[in-house]
Design an enzyme around this catalytic site. Structure first.
Site: not given
Ligand SMILES: NC(=O)c1ccc[n+]([C@@H]2O[C@H](COP(=O)([O-])OP(=O)(O)OC[C@H]3O[C@@H](n4cnc5c(N)ncnc54)[C@H](O)[C@@H]3O)[C@@H](O)[C@H]2O)c1
Length: 390
Positions: A122, A127, A130, A133, A226
């Site tokens: 990530r 991106q 990904d 995403s 995460y």
């Molecule tokens: N290329 C990049 O830079 C890139 C691309 C995509 C995502 N990301 C980052 O990766 C991370 C994960 O994204 P994702 O969409 O895969 O998330 P994910 O599917 O792992 O989780 C979804 C959301 O659930 C939240 N969560 C977990 N436990 C929780 C709780 N008890 N109560 C409330 N919320 C809770 C997490 O903080 C997350 O925001 C994020 O920080 C996102 O910004 C970065």
């Protein structure tokens, strides 16, 4: 010389996506690919074989992969497909190795270089590759549509000669890619939206998309962007704040996930019992067991006056757009390894190194050993599916 690329037809139940769309074929050919597809690979998204120009179609999947340098798919292929591949060939698809120990063993035995789409790092440079995403963004959008169709009320405020109807209240819990897209969609449809997450940086993201942020005072930032699991005390603290917001919501969309763990429970049975009559929960975390204690993965159920919708493989329900984005993700990954009609793997490239699961008969160092990991602590729900609730 050219690189022989083969694209499989998906065979898992209810999987409608395809790993290649017509607009990406010309780009692959430009990289030096000769493209073969399994006959009918795009049928589920109404892409007939004739829609693919400059592609050769083969009926038999074992024959298709037997001469391929690169095999593309969405879901992990059957074991017999791996067995039919050339030793040393490349496979690119979602794998989720902890759920597929036999498949991983076969990849090792056949010395297949496997890139697992879910392992793409990530980071900003990755991106475009990904797929987690791209597919999550579509799921976030669809969750709002699904919720809206189960509500007996509308999302926006409207005014008629007979009187005005106020906007619906939508609460989005878990503000990763899917949650933020759900906020944006619900806001565009005119709902009053609230967002909640345990990573404080999501507050600004929620506000920028037109939602209010529910502040619980808990910071559960984990590794690599995460979230981590909450302690029992933190759960109590969060519940004390969230209950009021849960009770006021017409539609709740939950997306919370913690890597390698079952879905955290964000809504208790008691909280469901206190919800408004006619309210709807769309639980996008059904694959990992669900974010609501009452969730039944793959089912739409009624608990008192509340409807809980828990679809599986939501991106597949938007198969046309999901295939389009997925095919572009795979093309962008392939573009890192194909040049001048040959494949060259640069193991110094973080994206190549981290996305790879197996290579030359060895598991990449951070991947779980198949025999050491008998499966995830979640229910097998493969027989049930989102299609039932769509
Ligand atoms: N290329 C990049 O830079 C890139 C691309 C995509 C995502 N990301 C980052 O990766 C991370 C994960 O994204 P994702 O969409 O895969 O998330 P994910 O599917 O792992 O989780 C979804 C959301 O659930 C939240 N969560 C977990 N436990 C929780 C709780 N008890 N109560 C409330 N919320 C809770 C997490 O903080 C997350 O925001 C994020 O920080 C996102 O910004 C970065």
């Amino acid at each position: 010389m050219y690189v022989n690329v083969a694209v499989l037809k998906e065979t898992q139940p209810h999987e409608r996506r395809v790993a290649l769309v017509p607009s990406v074929v010309a780009k692959l050919i430009k990289l030096g690919a000769k493209v073969h597809m399994q006959s009918g690979a795009g049928d589920a998204v109404k892409l007939s074989d004739t829609a693919f120009k400059d592609v050769a179609f083969i009926d038999d999947r074992k024959e298709l992969v037997s001469d391929a340098d690169v095999v593309l798919a969405v879901q992990p292929p059957a074991l017999e497909v791996i067995s039919a591949m050339k030793e040393g060939a490349i496979l690119i698809c979602f794998i989720y190795a902890d759920k597929e120990p036999a498949l991983v063993q076969r990849l090792l035995d056949k010395k297949i270089t496997c890139f697992a789409m879910e392992r793409a790092p990530r980071i900003t440079r990755a991106q475009a590759m990904d797929a987690l995403s791209s597919q999550s963004a579509l799921a976030g959008y669809y969750a709002v549509q699904l919720g809206a169709t189960h509500l007996a009320r509308i999302l926006p405020k409207i005014t008629t000669a007979a009187g005005a109807i106020g906007p619906a209240k939508v609460l989005v819990m878990g503000l990763g890619v899917a949650g933020l897209e759900a906020i944006a969609t619900a806001h565009r449809l005119g709902a009053v939206v609230e967002g909640y997450d345990v990573r404080p940086e999501t507050q600004e993201q929620a506000l920028s998309l037109g939602a209010k942020f529910v502040e619980t005072g808990v910071d559960a930032r984990g590794k690599g962007g995460y979230a981590r699991e909450l302690s029992a005390e933190e759960k109590t603290q969060v519940a004390a704040v969230l209950t009021r917001h849960i009770q006021q919501a017409d539609l709740i969309i939950t997306t919370a996930a913690i890597p390698g763990r079952p879905s955290p429970k964000l809504i208790s049975k008691a909280q469901v019992a206190g919800m408004k009559a006619g309210a709807v929960i769309v639980d996008l975390s059904a694959e990992g067991g669900g974010n609501c204690e009452d969730t039944q993965p793959g089912e739409t159920i009624q608990i008192g006056q509340v409807t809980i919708v828990a679809p599986l493989n939501v991106p597949s329900l938007l198969g046309e757009d999901a295939s389009d984005l997925y095919a572009k993700n795979q093309y962008n990954l392939l573009a890192l390894m194909m040049k001048d009609n040959i494949i060259k793997l640069d193991w110094g490239d973080e994206v190549i190194a981290k996305t790879a699961l197996t290579h030359a008969g060895k598991l990449k160092s951070d991947a779980a050993k198949p025999e050491a990991n008998p499966g995830r602590a979640i229910k097998d729900t493969s027989a049930k599916h989102a299609a039932k609730v769509a």
